[in-house]
Design a protein around this motif. Structure first.
Motif, PDB file in Angstrom:
ATOM      1  N   VAL A 165      78.026  24.307 -21.940  1.00  0.00           N
ATOM      2  CA  VAL A 165      76.833  23.487 -21.799  1.00  0.00           C
ATOM      3  C   VAL A 165      77.196  22.108 -22.326  1.00  0.00           C
ATOM      4  CG1 VAL A 165      74.438  23.147 -22.501  1.00  0.00           C
ATOM      5  CG2 VAL A 165      75.296  25.475 -22.114  1.00  0.00           C
ATOM      6  N   ASN A 166      77.175  21.123 -21.460  1.00  0.00           N
ATOM      7  CA  ASN A 166      77.492  19.758 -21.865  1.00  0.00           C
ATOM      8  C   ASN A 166      76.233  19.074 -22.372  1.00  0.00           C
ATOM      9  OD1 ASN A 166      80.315  19.700 -21.169  1.00  0.00           O
ATOM     10  ND2 ASN A 166      79.630  19.844 -19.040  1.00  0.00           N
ATOM     11  N   LEU A 167      76.391  18.336 -23.474  1.00  0.00           N
ATOM     12  CA  LEU A 167      75.253  17.713 -24.146  1.00  0.00           C
ATOM     13  C   LEU A 167      75.488  16.225 -24.336  1.00  0.00           C
ATOM     14  CD1 LEU A 167      74.929  20.400 -26.974  1.00  0.00           C
ATOM     15  CD2 LEU A 167      73.598  20.304 -24.859  1.00  0.00           C
ATOM     16  N   ASN A 168      74.393  15.482 -24.430  1.00  0.00           N
ATOM     17  CA  ASN A 168      74.426  14.069 -24.785  1.00  0.00           C
ATOM     18  C   ASN A 168      73.747  13.897 -26.128  1.00  0.00           C
ATOM     19  OD1 ASN A 168      75.604  13.105 -22.361  1.00  0.00           O
ATOM     20  ND2 ASN A 168      73.610  13.199 -21.347  1.00  0.00           N
ATOM     21  N   LEU A 169      74.415  13.235 -27.074  1.00  0.00           N
ATOM     22  CA  LEU A 169      73.820  12.925 -28.375  1.00  0.00           C
ATOM     23  C   LEU A 169      72.763  11.843 -28.177  1.00  0.00           C
ATOM     24  CD1 LEU A 169      73.906  13.287 -31.489  1.00  0.00           C
ATOM     25  CD2 LEU A 169      75.584  11.432 -31.522  1.00  0.00           C
ATOM     26  N   VAL A 170      71.516  12.114 -28.640  1.00  0.00           N
ATOM     27  CA  VAL A 170      70.434  11.141 -28.471  1.00  0.00           C
ATOM     28  C   VAL A 170      69.899  10.608 -29.799  1.00  0.00           C
ATOM     29  CG1 VAL A 170      69.742  11.957 -26.191  1.00  0.00           C
ATOM     30  CG2 VAL A 170      68.682  12.965 -28.217  1.00  0.00           C
ATOM     31  N   GLU A 171      70.235  11.275 -30.910  1.00  0.00           N
ATOM     32  CA  GLU A 171      69.781  10.786 -32.206  1.00  0.00           C
ATOM     33  C   GLU A 171      70.638  11.393 -33.306  1.00  0.00           C
ATOM     34  OE1 GLU A 171      65.788  10.702 -35.099  1.00  0.00           O
ATOM     35  OE2 GLU A 171      65.748  11.920 -33.291  1.00  0.00           O
ATOM     36  N   THR A 172      70.965  10.570 -34.282  1.00  0.00           N
ATOM     37  CA  THR A 172      71.595  11.023 -35.521  1.00  0.00           C
ATOM     38  C   THR A 172      70.872  10.324 -36.657  1.00  0.00           C
ATOM     39  OG1 THR A 172      73.768  11.368 -34.532  1.00  0.00           O
ATOM     40  CG2 THR A 172      73.717  11.067 -36.897  1.00  0.00           C
ATOM     41  N   ARG A 173      70.549  11.088 -37.674  1.00  0.00           N
ATOM     42  CA  ARG A 173      69.814  10.523 -38.813  1.00  0.00           C
ATOM     43  C   ARG A 173      70.184  11.305 -40.066  1.00  0.00           C
ATOM     44  NH1 ARG A 173      63.246  10.073 -38.942  1.00  0.00           N
ATOM     45  NH2 ARG A 173      63.088   9.458 -41.110  1.00  0.00           N
ATOM     46  N   THR A 174      70.315  10.602 -41.182  1.00  0.00           N
ATOM     47  CA  THR A 174      70.623  11.248 -42.453  1.00  0.00           C
ATOM     48  C   THR A 174      69.375  11.256 -43.330  1.00  0.00           C
ATOM     49  OG1 THR A 174      72.903  10.490 -42.303  1.00  0.00           O
ATOM     50  CG2 THR A 174      72.145  11.205 -44.468  1.00  0.00           C
ATOM     51  N   PHE A 175      69.131  12.390 -43.966  1.00  0.00           N
ATOM     52  CA  PHE A 175      67.981  12.567 -44.850  1.00  0.00           C
ATOM     53  C   PHE A 175      68.466  12.783 -46.279  1.00  0.00           C
ATOM     54  CE2 PHE A 175      66.377  13.715 -40.687  1.00  0.00           C
ATOM     55  CZ  PHE A 175      65.127  13.119 -40.673  1.00  0.00           C
ATOM     56  N   PRO A 176      67.589  12.631 -47.267  1.00  0.00           N
ATOM     57  CA  PRO A 176      67.986  12.893 -48.653  1.00  0.00           C
ATOM     58  C   PRO A 176      68.597  14.289 -48.805  1.00  0.00           C
ATOM     59  CG  PRO A 176      65.837  11.835 -48.611  1.00  0.00           C
ATOM     60  CD  PRO A 176      66.195  12.170 -47.173  1.00  0.00           C
ATOM     61  N   GLY A 177      69.513  14.404 -49.745  1.00  0.00           N
ATOM     62  CA  GLY A 177      70.164  15.681 -49.993  1.00  0.00           C
ATOM     63  C   GLY A 177      71.343  15.930 -49.073  1.00  0.00           C
ATOM     64  N   GLY A 178      71.695  14.942 -48.269  1.00  0.00           N
ATOM     65  CA  GLY A 178      72.835  15.082 -47.383  1.00  0.00           C
ATOM     66  C   GLY A 178      72.555  15.835 -46.101  1.00  0.00           C
ATOM     67  N   VAL A 179      71.286  16.034 -45.761  1.00  0.00           N
ATOM     68  CA  VAL A 179      70.936  16.711 -44.513  1.00  0.00           C
ATOM     69  C   VAL A 179      71.124  15.712 -43.365  1.00  0.00           C
ATOM     70  CG1 VAL A 179      69.085  17.835 -43.200  1.00  0.00           C
ATOM     71  CG2 VAL A 179      69.313  18.238 -45.671  1.00  0.00           C
ATOM     72  N   VAL A 180      71.833  16.150 -42.331  1.00  0.00           N
ATOM     73  CA  VAL A 180      72.094  15.295 -41.173  1.00  0.00           C
ATOM     74  C   VAL A 180      71.426  15.911 -39.947  1.00  0.00           C
ATOM     75  CG1 VAL A 180      73.859  14.294 -39.677  1.00  0.00           C
ATOM     76  CG2 VAL A 180      74.278  14.492 -42.136  1.00  0.00           C
ATOM     77  N   LEU A 181      70.581  15.124 -39.317  1.00  0.00           N
ATOM     78  CA  LEU A 181      69.910  15.557 -38.098  1.00  0.00           C
ATOM     79  C   LEU A 181      70.701  15.046 -36.901  1.00  0.00           C
ATOM     80  CD1 LEU A 181      67.298  16.629 -36.571  1.00  0.00           C
ATOM     81  CD2 LEU A 181      66.698  14.216 -36.473  1.00  0.00           C
ATOM     82  N   ASN A 182      70.986  15.939 -35.971  1.00  0.00           N
ATOM     83  CA  ASN A 182      71.555  15.562 -34.683  1.00  0.00           C
ATOM     84  C   ASN A 182      70.686  16.175 -33.599  1.00  0.00           C
ATOM     85  OD1 ASN A 182      74.045  14.079 -35.276  1.00  0.00           O
ATOM     86  ND2 ASN A 182      74.683  15.994 -36.222  1.00  0.00           N
ATOM     87  N   ARG A 183      70.294  15.308 -32.644  1.00  0.00           N
ATOM     88  CA  ARG A 183      69.543  15.784 -31.485  1.00  0.00           C
ATOM     89  C   ARG A 183      70.397  15.560 -30.248  1.00  0.00           C
ATOM     90  NH1 ARG A 183      65.216  14.027 -29.108  1.00  0.00           N
ATOM     91  NH2 ARG A 183      65.477  11.873 -29.731  1.00  0.00           N
ATOM     92  N   TYR A 184      70.438  16.581 -29.394  1.00  0.00           N
ATOM     93  CA  TYR A 184      71.230  16.523 -28.163  1.00  0.00           C
ATOM     94  C   TYR A 184      70.361  16.933 -26.985  1.00  0.00           C
ATOM     95  CZ  TYR A 184      75.152  16.915 -31.431  1.00  0.00           C
ATOM     96  OH  TYR A 184      76.048  16.726 -32.471  1.00  0.00           O
ATOM     97  N   GLU A 185      70.545  16.249 -25.863  1.00  0.00           N
ATOM     98  CA  GLU A 185      69.905  16.661 -24.628  1.00  0.00           C
ATOM     99  C   GLU A 185      70.946  17.330 -23.744  1.00  0.00           C
ATOM    100  OE1 GLU A 185      68.071  13.171 -22.924  1.00  0.00           O
ATOM    101  OE2 GLU A 185      66.301  13.404 -24.212  1.00  0.00           O
ATOM    102  N   THR A 186      70.509  18.333 -23.031  1.00  0.00           N
ATOM    103  CA  THR A 186      71.387  19.024 -22.098  1.00  0.00           C
ATOM    104  C   THR A 186      71.688  18.103 -20.921  1.00  0.00           C
ATOM    105  OG1 THR A 186      70.409  21.129 -22.738  1.00  0.00           O
ATOM    106  CG2 THR A 186      71.651  21.105 -20.690  1.00  0.00           C
ATOM    107  N   ARG A 187      72.963  17.985 -20.608  1.00  0.00           N
ATOM    108  CA  ARG A 187      73.386  17.167 -19.463  1.00  0.00           C
ATOM    109  C   ARG A 187      73.311  18.049 -18.218  1.00  0.00           C
ATOM    110  NH1 ARG A 187      79.177  15.225 -20.066  1.00  0.00           N
ATOM    111  NH2 ARG A 187      78.444  14.899 -22.179  1.00  0.00           N
ATOM    112  N   ARG A 188      72.464  17.675 -17.285  1.00  0.00           N
ATOM    113  CA  ARG A 188      72.280  18.499 -16.077  1.00  0.00           C
ATOM    114  C   ARG A 188      72.955  17.858 -14.892  1.00  0.00           C
ATOM    115  NH1 ARG A 188      69.642  22.830 -18.013  1.00  0.00           N
ATOM    116  NH2 ARG A 188      67.889  22.417 -19.352  1.00  0.00           N
TER     117      ARG A 188
END
Length: 188
Positions: A165-188
């Motif tokens: 499943v190929n994905l596109n990264l659409v968001e990266t964000r760092t939160f307190p405590g070292g938590v890293v958010l990554n959001r990916y959309e499926t490439r269709r």
């Protein structure tokens, strides 16, 4: 056609729960991360749950706004949770409550039907349910809030797949405590 989003807190080694369904590794989220999840929940028109996640959520959130130490965001989350339509997929429970419908049949067929309807995004949660939707190619977006912890084994976020499943990264964000958010959309 509706968008289907699978998002969860996850360990750095890819688990949503350690052995024994232990989610204690995540601790309470930072206010900023909790707000991010609240915003996602508010943007969702429908929540799809597997049995285990349903039991976890329904054991707290129906009265989460009545807890003496509830923050304003937790109060809003509880109210939103109760008001948002939900579908629980399970063959082992008999009834659900709080604006919820129970589906005991073919989960993939029902999710496919729901996706084909007009409406806003749907969130999906629960490893088994999301895994079935993943294998069927129904997930449009993945959101991983990755905690800096290794648990070694447990319930994986991703299931075994038959093809890439190929994905596109659409968001990266760092939160307190070292938590890293990554959001990916499926490439269709």
């Amino acid at each position: 056609m509706r968008k289907l989003i699978f998002g969860m807190n996850v360990t750095l080694d890819g688990y949503i729960a350690a052995i024994g369904d232990d989610i204690g590794w995540s601790g309470p989220p930072s206010d900023e991360l909790f707000q991010w999840w609240l915003d996602q929940e508010r943007a969702s028109d429908l929540s799809l749950y597997g049995r285990k996640l349903w039991e976890t959520m329904s054991s707290y959130w129906p009265t989460g706004d009545q807890q003496p130490d509830a923050t304003p965001a937790e109060i809003e989350f509880a109210r939103n949770w109760r008001d948002t339509p939900k579908v629980v997929f399970s063959s082992t429970i008999d009834e659900v409550d709080w604006n919820t419908r129970l589906v005991t049949g073919d989960a993939v067929a029902e999710i496919t039907r729901l996706k084909a309807e007009d409406g806003g995004p749907m969130g999906i949660g629960g490893a088994t349910l999301a895994g079935a939707a993943m294998r069927a190619g129904l997930i449009d977006e993945y959101a991983l809030a990755t905690y800096p912890v290794l648990v070694g084994a447990g319930t994986p976020f991703f299931t075994a797949l038959d093809s890439w499943v190929n994905l596109n990264l659409v968001e990266t964000r760092t939160f307190p405590g070292g938590v890293v958010l990554n959001r990916y959309e499926t490439r269709r």
